[in-house]
Scaffold this motif. Sequence first.
Motif, PDB file in Angstrom:
ATOM      1  N   PHE A 188      -8.829   4.696   3.384  1.00  0.00           N
ATOM      2  CA  PHE A 188      -8.356   3.463   4.017  1.00  0.00           C
ATOM      3  C   PHE A 188      -6.960   3.618   4.592  1.00  0.00           C
ATOM      4  O   PHE A 188      -6.644   3.084   5.657  1.00  0.00           O
ATOM      5  CB  PHE A 188      -8.378   2.311   3.015  1.00  0.00           C
ATOM      6  N   GLY A 189      -6.090   4.353   3.867  1.00  0.00           N
ATOM      7  CA  GLY A 189      -4.730   4.545   4.348  1.00  0.00           C
ATOM      8  C   GLY A 189      -4.706   5.257   5.690  1.00  0.00           C
ATOM      9  O   GLY A 189      -3.969   4.864   6.608  1.00  0.00           O
ATOM     10  N   SER A 190      -5.524   6.292   5.820  1.00  0.00           N
ATOM     11  CA  SER A 190      -5.569   7.041   7.073  1.00  0.00           C
ATOM     12  C   SER A 190      -6.151   6.205   8.208  1.00  0.00           C
ATOM     13  O   SER A 190      -5.674   6.257   9.344  1.00  0.00           O
ATOM     14  CB  SER A 190      -6.400   8.313   6.877  1.00  0.00           C
ATOM     15  N   ARG A 191      -7.182   5.429   7.915  1.00  0.00           N
ATOM     16  CA  ARG A 191      -7.794   4.594   8.951  1.00  0.00           C
ATOM     17  C   ARG A 191      -6.821   3.533   9.468  1.00  0.00           C
ATOM     18  O   ARG A 191      -6.733   3.287  10.672  1.00  0.00           O
ATOM     19  CB  ARG A 191      -9.054   3.923   8.403  1.00  0.00           C
ATOM     20  N   LEU A 192      -6.092   2.915   8.548  1.00  0.00           N
ATOM     21  CA  LEU A 192      -5.144   1.882   8.966  1.00  0.00           C
ATOM     22  C   LEU A 192      -3.966   2.500   9.720  1.00  0.00           C
ATOM     23  O   LEU A 192      -3.436   1.894  10.659  1.00  0.00           O
ATOM     24  CB  LEU A 192      -4.647   1.104   7.741  1.00  0.00           C
ATOM     25  N   ARG A 193      -3.556   3.693   9.307  1.00  0.00           N
ATOM     26  CA  ARG A 193      -2.457   4.363  10.013  1.00  0.00           C
ATOM     27  C   ARG A 193      -2.889   4.733  11.424  1.00  0.00           C
ATOM     28  O   ARG A 193      -2.130   4.562  12.381  1.00  0.00           O
ATOM     29  CB  ARG A 193      -2.041   5.612   9.241  1.00  0.00           C
ATOM     30  N   GLY A 248      -2.751   1.917  13.745  1.00  0.00           N
ATOM     31  CA  GLY A 248      -1.421   1.415  14.083  1.00  0.00           C
ATOM     32  C   GLY A 248      -0.915   0.316  13.185  1.00  0.00           C
ATOM     33  O   GLY A 248       0.023  -0.396  13.549  1.00  0.00           O
ATOM     34  N   GLU A 249      -1.482   0.169  11.972  1.00  0.00           N
ATOM     35  CA  GLU A 249      -1.012  -0.862  11.040  1.00  0.00           C
ATOM     36  C   GLU A 249       0.374  -0.481  10.520  1.00  0.00           C
ATOM     37  O   GLU A 249       0.553   0.582   9.909  1.00  0.00           O
ATOM     38  CB  GLU A 249      -1.995  -1.000   9.874  1.00  0.00           C
ATOM     39  N   PRO A 250       1.389  -1.317  10.715  1.00  0.00           N
ATOM     40  CA  PRO A 250       2.740  -1.002  10.244  1.00  0.00           C
ATOM     41  C   PRO A 250       2.790  -0.845   8.725  1.00  0.00           C
ATOM     42  O   PRO A 250       2.294  -1.707   7.989  1.00  0.00           O
ATOM     43  CB  PRO A 250       3.574  -2.204  10.701  1.00  0.00           C
ATOM     44  N   GLY A 251       3.364   0.240   8.262  1.00  0.00           N
ATOM     45  CA  GLY A 251       3.498   0.476   6.826  1.00  0.00           C
ATOM     46  C   GLY A 251       2.303   1.142   6.177  1.00  0.00           C
ATOM     47  O   GLY A 251       2.327   1.437   4.974  1.00  0.00           O
ATOM     48  N   ALA A 252       1.227   1.401   6.932  1.00  0.00           N
ATOM     49  CA  ALA A 252       0.012   1.979   6.349  1.00  0.00           C
ATOM     50  C   ALA A 252       0.246   3.374   5.793  1.00  0.00           C
ATOM     51  O   ALA A 252      -0.496   3.838   4.916  1.00  0.00           O
ATOM     52  CB  ALA A 252      -1.106   2.016   7.395  1.00  0.00           C
ATOM     53  N   GLU A 253       1.283   4.066   6.300  1.00  0.00           N
ATOM     54  CA  GLU A 253       1.547   5.424   5.834  1.00  0.00           C
ATOM     55  C   GLU A 253       1.985   5.456   4.371  1.00  0.00           C
ATOM     56  O   GLU A 253       1.983   6.515   3.725  1.00  0.00           O
ATOM     57  CB  GLU A 253       2.617   6.083   6.699  1.00  0.00           C
ATOM     58  N   PRO A 265       0.312   7.845  -0.321  1.00  0.00           N
ATOM     59  CA  PRO A 265       1.255   8.439  -1.278  1.00  0.00           C
ATOM     60  C   PRO A 265       1.575   7.523  -2.459  1.00  0.00           C
ATOM     61  O   PRO A 265       1.772   8.006  -3.576  1.00  0.00           O
ATOM     62  CB  PRO A 265       2.504   8.724  -0.427  1.00  0.00           C
ATOM     63  N   LEU A 266       1.622   6.200  -2.238  1.00  0.00           N
ATOM     64  CA  LEU A 266       1.893   5.280  -3.347  1.00  0.00           C
ATOM     65  C   LEU A 266       0.777   5.308  -4.374  1.00  0.00           C
ATOM     66  O   LEU A 266       1.025   5.338  -5.585  1.00  0.00           O
ATOM     67  CB  LEU A 266       2.086   3.848  -2.821  1.00  0.00           C
TER      68      LEU A 266
END
Length: 622
Positions: free
Chosen positions: A361-366, A369-374, A378-379
């Motif tokens: 999900f993190g990669s898809r949102l990044r 272009g979702e702000p903060g998805a990166e 890692p969290l």
Amino acid sequence: MLELAGIIILGITAQWVGWKLKLPAILPLILIGLLFGPLSTLFTEDGSKLLEPIWNGTKGLFPGNGLYYFVSLAISIILFEGGLTLKRDEILNVGPVILKLITLAVVITFFGAGFAAHYFVGLSWELSFLFSALIIVTGPTVISPILRNIPLKKDLATILKWEGILIDPIGALVAVLVFEFISVENQSGFTQTALLEFGKILLFGSTFGFTFAHGLGFAIKKKIIPHYLLNVFTLAAVLGVFVLSDAFAHESGLLAVVVMGLVLGNTNVPNLKELLYFKESLSVLLISILFILLGANINYEDLLLVANWQSVILFAVVVFVVRPIGVFISSINSGLKFNEKLFISWVGPRGIVAAGIASLFGSRLRDAGEPGAEYITPLVFMIVLGTVLLNATTARMFAKLVGVFQKRSTGILIVGASKVSRLIAHYLQQHGRYVVLVDTNSEHIKTAKDLGIDAIEANIFNDRLEENIELNNVGFLIALTANDIVNKKAILLFQKEFGENGTYRMITNSELSNNTNSISDGLFSNTHDFLSLSEVANRYPGISEVALVDEDHLKSIIDITDKDKFIVPLFVRLPNGEIQIISSKKDIINNFVEGSALAYLGRPIDVEESQTKGQAPILTEG
């Protein structure tokens, strides 16, 4: 080719290291992934990773979206295997604490961790709650190795085990729903549309899972599938259901495979155990590959994003504030002691579902272009690695510190669940001893469970009993079957694991004929084998007690039992409630304690003949 072979070799090696060191395999797997992935950039000449799952989005082991497809399919198989292990009768008996931990505590974790991520790390509300949804889960593949190394009360181990199994699909579903909410919100801006997508996920996921589980069960029962294709056909069916459900409602495939596994696991399907073994082996392989790939796919820059005090505070709040609040509120009026609640609060490692879905999900949102998805991947990896490391290294010490560590394993494992075993187990259980019966006979197991006795249907020659958390407080082993080979094999296989405080077996017919007194591990009597003991139980189906006056009185009763084949001494119950097993050597006579009572199977002992102060029948089966 070298990279792919290396991943498999390193993954299985990490699994072995975890087993050898009694640590969750996830710990060495993640460390290997990080070492060959982002950390390797620090010492390679060109600053590239030694293992790169994706490079520039098109190169590497999995070009384009290949890695995410592989992660999705692998998690679907792992969740299906988890669903197969969920048995309806066991779930109903785990009590209200489990239900609250997978409902009320989930809500507390969702909102507590969400608020912490928003205020301490600065994530948007949407991403904060996606993070909190991802860390709801506590994986059984992570908890089991931790608990297996700690002798706990059965109830305490059961709570942690079942929480880990049941919460995986719940956490995955919540994460899917939040992700879908974010995706739909970005596209339409209407919450109503997002809620409609939630409904579609629930509808199609549950419907496809339920329907295809019954279809597959029917095909297996009617032998439409040949035996040699059963495992691979089921694998194909799981992947098919996942993809088909996902095509009708995006991200509903995970729910579909969990429901499919749950329904199939509670259906009377032949060869289910064989199917479960195959899926378990496949899950081990997939977990080994997944964690190395997911760890390697993280960039060094991503690690730097969480290398700050804000992330440390978030970790501390999740582990030391949110988790304990959820546990303590969920266990109100539960009967759990304060120290037991503390231990459950301490043990909450995250596993494969959290790491896998976070990476997906993190990669898809990044990419969207979702702000903060990166920050998401890692969290979550920080929480996974941190909780596993914390629990794996401190759980045993913390158990001793808070007083839940059982210094002496007093549980009793009885191999065989015949009428004799059930009578003995019932007596021991009524006097405070934890007992587990093991048998291959499903009817015997069902009868034992109907009597409220813990029982496991298993074959000691094939099944890995040591992996059952229910047996982590067992220190006595009794082999009580009609098969002398099975009895001796049980002692040979499990003496070190479950018989540290005592191992006993029925003497064989040949030993009985030779009238030998030299058997060190003979059970109860040197005048009774299994058949004669069963005859006594059938004629006198109850265990009685007689109060003991002194050592001479005990000797006189033992003399009576040696001459009367319809009286078999079983245990001596000490004044403090401790139960001592009588061996065929009758060495219990030399350790007489005033105020004890003798428990025996058979005809009533004549009061005058034994000079007793009184006797009473204690238990009969049923």
